[in-house]
Structures are given as structure tokens and as C-alpha cells.
Design a protein around this motif. Sequence first.
Motif, PDB file in Angstrom:
ATOM      1  N   UNK A 153       0.836  -1.199   0.000  1.00  0.00           N
ATOM      2  CA  UNK A 153       0.000   0.000   0.000  1.00  0.00           C
ATOM      3  C   UNK A 153       0.873   1.252   0.000  1.00  0.00           C
ATOM      4  N   UNK A 154       1.920   1.241   0.815  1.00  0.00           N
ATOM      5  CA  UNK A 154       2.824   2.400   0.877  1.00  0.00           C
ATOM      6  C   UNK A 154       3.503   2.605  -0.475  1.00  0.00           C
ATOM      7  N   UNK A 155       4.034   1.526  -1.046  1.00  0.00           N
ATOM      8  CA  UNK A 155       4.727   1.625  -2.333  1.00  0.00           C
ATOM      9  C   UNK A 155       3.788   2.155  -3.411  1.00  0.00           C
ATOM     10  N   UNK A 156       2.572   1.651  -3.442  1.00  0.00           N
ATOM     11  CA  UNK A 156       1.616   2.095  -4.459  1.00  0.00           C
ATOM     12  C   UNK A 156       1.325   3.579  -4.344  1.00  0.00           C
ATOM     13  N   UNK A 194       5.248  11.096   0.972  1.00  0.00           N
ATOM     14  CA  UNK A 194       5.464  10.083   1.996  1.00  0.00           C
ATOM     15  C   UNK A 194       4.354  10.099   3.045  1.00  0.00           C
ATOM     16  N   UNK A 195       3.874  11.268   3.377  1.00  0.00           N
ATOM     17  CA  UNK A 195       2.762  11.368   4.327  1.00  0.00           C
ATOM     18  C   UNK A 195       1.514  10.731   3.743  1.00  0.00           C
ATOM     19  N   UNK A 196       1.224  11.012   2.488  1.00  0.00           N
ATOM     20  CA  UNK A 196       0.055  10.418   1.832  1.00  0.00           C
ATOM     21  C   UNK A 196       0.176   8.894   1.798  1.00  0.00           C
ATOM     22  N   UNK A 197       1.377   8.414   1.503  1.00  0.00           N
ATOM     23  CA  UNK A 197       1.592   6.975   1.447  1.00  0.00           C
ATOM     24  C   UNK A 197       1.444   6.351   2.833  1.00  0.00           C
ATOM     25  N   UNK A 198       1.981   7.009   3.848  1.00  0.00           N
ATOM     26  CA  UNK A 198       1.856   6.502   5.214  1.00  0.00           C
ATOM     27  C   UNK A 198       0.395   6.426   5.650  1.00  0.00           C
TER      28      UNK A 198
END
Length: 267
Positions: free
Chosen positions: A224-227, A244-248
Motif C-alpha cells: 500500500x505504501x509503495x503504491x 510520503x505522508x500520503x503513502x503513510x
Amino acid sequence: MKAIGIGDNVVDMYLTEKKMYLGGNALNFAVFANRLGIDSAFVGVFGNDQRASFALDVLNQLNVDTSHSKAAPGENGFSRVELLNGDRRFLGSNRGGVLRDGLNLNVSDIEFINGFDLAHFNINGSADEYLDLVKIPKVYDFSDLFTEEVIAQVAGKVDLACFSCGGMSESDVESLCHLVEKEGCDSVLCTLGSQGSVVYSNGLFYWQDAVRVKAVDTMGAGDAFITAFSIEWVQKTHSIEESMIKARDFATEQVMTNGSFGFGRSF
């Protein structure tokens, strides 16, 4: 924007719960991209057993394009999983099932893939032979299975290299990023489990802490983070820190779901 996952699909068999969920790094990428509002497709190989039927049924419900995936006689990829206090633990697998014989992509499949804006490959995907033929931006998930030999073979052919580095020291992570850069890829994402994540880009490190939550199931959190990050990275509408915040945040949502993304079925 359109994104495509190329490689593995795995049916995760949760032994205690007697439920199965769909997963696999490349397939998760396609599903998570879809959930982020991105048109997505998956190219892989499905067996002809009940697990394969389950996988295709879930992807159809999610409107993920599988038109260029293959079918082969034999077992679909599956793994056996144990869930302990929300943390998934792999107990074994059939090592990809029919995917072990390769993807067997043709010219039409490669043309289809090159019509997308971002492609996901991974170390379990049996698709490395097609890296040179895919001309769009490529993200590659080395997971925690990487060796220096594999990095040397792959890094120069991809645009964003991703690693699972939980338990590694900060200095070892930095050394890994420098090695990947030396081999030809200057954008690196390392997920660090409960310690957060780091991105290395253009000679700079960007460190980020994790959000502390009581996870229902950690399966698929790294995917999910990578995507989410790679989509932001390609679109370039936000800074690396914001991406990175959005991915987290997106990965944090996923650990509150059973399996990689729900849709479980009893077996």
C-alpha cells in the motif's frame, strides 16, 4: 493516469481463521492503485483451480483489468498464513504455482503495458526478462529478498527501487541506498516497518516516522505504501515529504483491514 502490476498473484490462506484473501505484490499494487482512483490493470498467470476462480472473481468485482493475464493448468499461487496479534506470518507457499513457468508475454501484451503511465515489477513476479521492453516508468519491489547480485542485475533498469528493511540499522539502510544508486537507480524507497520509512532521491535522504496504531492485519501494508508513494512520485504534484505522508496514511488505513484489502472467503 493509468498503472499496471506485472507478475504475482497469491491467495493468502489464513489457517486459524479458515479464510482466504487475495494478495501478491503486483496484484496488490493494481488493486491499491484502483482504490486511489487510478485506472489499473494486472498482468499475471492464474491457475485453473478454485483459488484462481476466487482471485478472478474478486478482481472482477474491483474492476481491475485482467484482459492480458494468462491461464494455465495447475495450482494458482497461494501461501499459508498465521495471524498473531495483527501481524501476519508466512508459514509456507507453493512458490507461485503456475507462475513458476513464467508469464509468456507476447508483443501485444508488451504494447498493452506500454500504454500505461507506471508499471510495477517485483522480485517474486517472474517478469524481469521484460524490464528492457517496458518503456514507461517502472517501480520494482525487491522486498526483503534482495542480494547484491539481484540489485546489480535489476537496479539500472528501473526508476524507483523499493525495499523492505525492517530491523536494519540506519547506516545499513543508507549503504543500501548508495549501492542501488551506484548500480543505476537514484530513487530508492525503503519501508522500515514500525520504524517508518525513508526515501533517497537525488543524493538526499527523507526520513519519516510511522503512525502508531493497533493493526488488525499488517498484510499488504508495504504494498500500500509503495503504491501510494509511486503514484505521487510519477505525478510529481507534491513534494517527497508530502508524498510520503500520503503513502503513510494510506498504508495505515490498510492495516485496519483483514487481508491485504478485504474480500475474504471461507475455505
